[in-house]
Design a protein around this motif. Structure first.
Motif, PDB file in Angstrom:
ATOM      1  N   LEU A  56     -32.772  -5.075 109.202  1.00  0.00           N
ATOM      2  CA  LEU A  56     -31.363  -4.711 109.289  1.00  0.00           C
ATOM      3  C   LEU A  56     -30.643  -5.832 110.019  1.00  0.00           C
ATOM      4  O   LEU A  56     -30.932  -6.105 111.189  1.00  0.00           O
ATOM      5  N   LYS A  57     -29.750  -6.520 109.320  1.00  0.00           N
ATOM      6  CA  LYS A  57     -29.011  -7.654 109.894  1.00  0.00           C
ATOM      7  C   LYS A  57     -27.525  -7.466 109.643  1.00  0.00           C
ATOM      8  O   LYS A  57     -27.127  -6.967 108.599  1.00  0.00           O
ATOM      9  N   LEU A  58     -26.739  -7.916 110.596  1.00  0.00           N
ATOM     10  CA  LEU A  58     -25.287  -7.984 110.453  1.00  0.00           C
ATOM     11  C   LEU A  58     -24.894  -9.425 110.735  1.00  0.00           C
ATOM     12  O   LEU A  58     -25.145  -9.936 111.829  1.00  0.00           O
ATOM     13  N   VAL A  59     -24.316 -10.088 109.732  1.00  0.00           N
ATOM     14  CA  VAL A  59     -23.956 -11.500 109.866  1.00  0.00           C
ATOM     15  C   VAL A  59     -22.469 -11.650 109.584  1.00  0.00           C
ATOM     16  O   VAL A  59     -21.944 -11.083 108.627  1.00  0.00           O
ATOM     17  N   GLY A  60     -21.803 -12.406 110.456  1.00  0.00           N
ATOM     18  CA  GLY A  60     -20.374 -12.654 110.312  1.00  0.00           C
ATOM     19  C   GLY A  60     -20.053 -14.116 110.452  1.00  0.00           C
ATOM     20  O   GLY A  60     -20.952 -14.967 110.436  1.00  0.00           O
ATOM     21  N   PRO A  61     -18.772 -14.439 110.638  1.00  0.00           N
ATOM     22  CA  PRO A  61     -18.344 -15.835 110.719  1.00  0.00           C
ATOM     23  C   PRO A  61     -18.997 -16.615 111.863  1.00  0.00           C
ATOM     24  O   PRO A  61     -19.191 -17.822 111.764  1.00  0.00           O
ATOM     25  N   ALA A  89     -12.253 -11.509 113.588  1.00  0.00           N
ATOM     26  CA  ALA A  89     -11.763 -11.402 112.212  1.00  0.00           C
ATOM     27  C   ALA A  89     -12.638 -12.221 111.272  1.00  0.00           C
ATOM     28  O   ALA A  89     -13.214 -13.233 111.660  1.00  0.00           O
ATOM     29  N   GLY A  90     -12.747 -11.747 110.037  1.00  0.00           N
ATOM     30  CA  GLY A  90     -13.491 -12.485 109.025  1.00  0.00           C
ATOM     31  C   GLY A  90     -14.366 -11.595 108.172  1.00  0.00           C
ATOM     32  O   GLY A  90     -14.298 -10.373 108.224  1.00  0.00           O
ATOM     33  N   ALA A  91     -15.201 -12.261 107.372  1.00  0.00           N
ATOM     34  CA  ALA A  91     -16.097 -11.581 106.432  1.00  0.00           C
ATOM     35  C   ALA A  91     -17.443 -11.308 107.094  1.00  0.00           C
ATOM     36  O   ALA A  91     -17.991 -12.174 107.783  1.00  0.00           O
ATOM     37  N   TYR A  92     -17.999 -10.109 106.846  1.00  0.00           N
ATOM     38  CA  TYR A  92     -19.284  -9.693 107.392  1.00  0.00           C
ATOM     39  C   TYR A  92     -20.167  -9.148 106.282  1.00  0.00           C
ATOM     40  O   TYR A  92     -19.670  -8.645 105.278  1.00  0.00           O
ATOM     41  N   GLU A  93     -21.471  -9.251 106.501  1.00  0.00           N
ATOM     42  CA  GLU A  93     -22.419  -8.690 105.552  1.00  0.00           C
ATOM     43  C   GLU A  93     -23.534  -7.982 106.315  1.00  0.00           C
ATOM     44  O   GLU A  93     -24.117  -8.543 107.242  1.00  0.00           O
TER      45      GLU A  93
END
Length: 116
Positions: A56-61, A89-93
């Motif tokens: 389980l990973k959360l990656v952002g800018p 702010a930004g895109a996350y996955e």
């Protein structure tokens, strides 16, 4: 030759049913494609059947954001985790991988945005 064709037709007809037998991800929070006005306090993934989530990973800018899981890697139908880092702010996955109750490896991603 007829037996080979019959087997091929059977495999093609049965393939969609076999895919449905696996646990599938259901909408969670944040939802895939959602735009948030503030960082989420909780990340939630929902599954149709129990899943043992192994990654389980959360990656952002700014890179990976640490997540505090509440499941202890037990099979769950709902997995919740709290982000423990700054989220600007930004895109996350969110990336997840796991094992369904029937032993098959499953994986998926959830993409979301945080507005400035």
């Amino acid at each position: 030759m007829k037996h080979h064709m019959l087997a091929l037709v059977f495999a093609i007809v049965m393939a969609p049913g076999l895919a449905l037998a696996h646990s599938a991800a259901k909408p969670g929070a944040p939802a895939d494609g959602e735009t948030l006005s503030a960082p989420p306090e909780l990340v939630r993934l929902n599954f149709g059947d129990p899943m043992r989530i192994t990654v389980l990973k959360l990656v952002g800018p700014a890179g990976e954001v640490k997540l505090a899981r509440t499941d202890g890697m037990q099979p769950v139908t709902t997995l919740e985790a709290r982000p423990e880092g700054e989220m600007g702010a930004g895109a996350y996955e969110i990336e997840w991988r796991g094992m369904s109750a029937d032993g098959h490896i499953m994986k998926g991603t959830v993409d979301f945005q945080i507005e400035p």
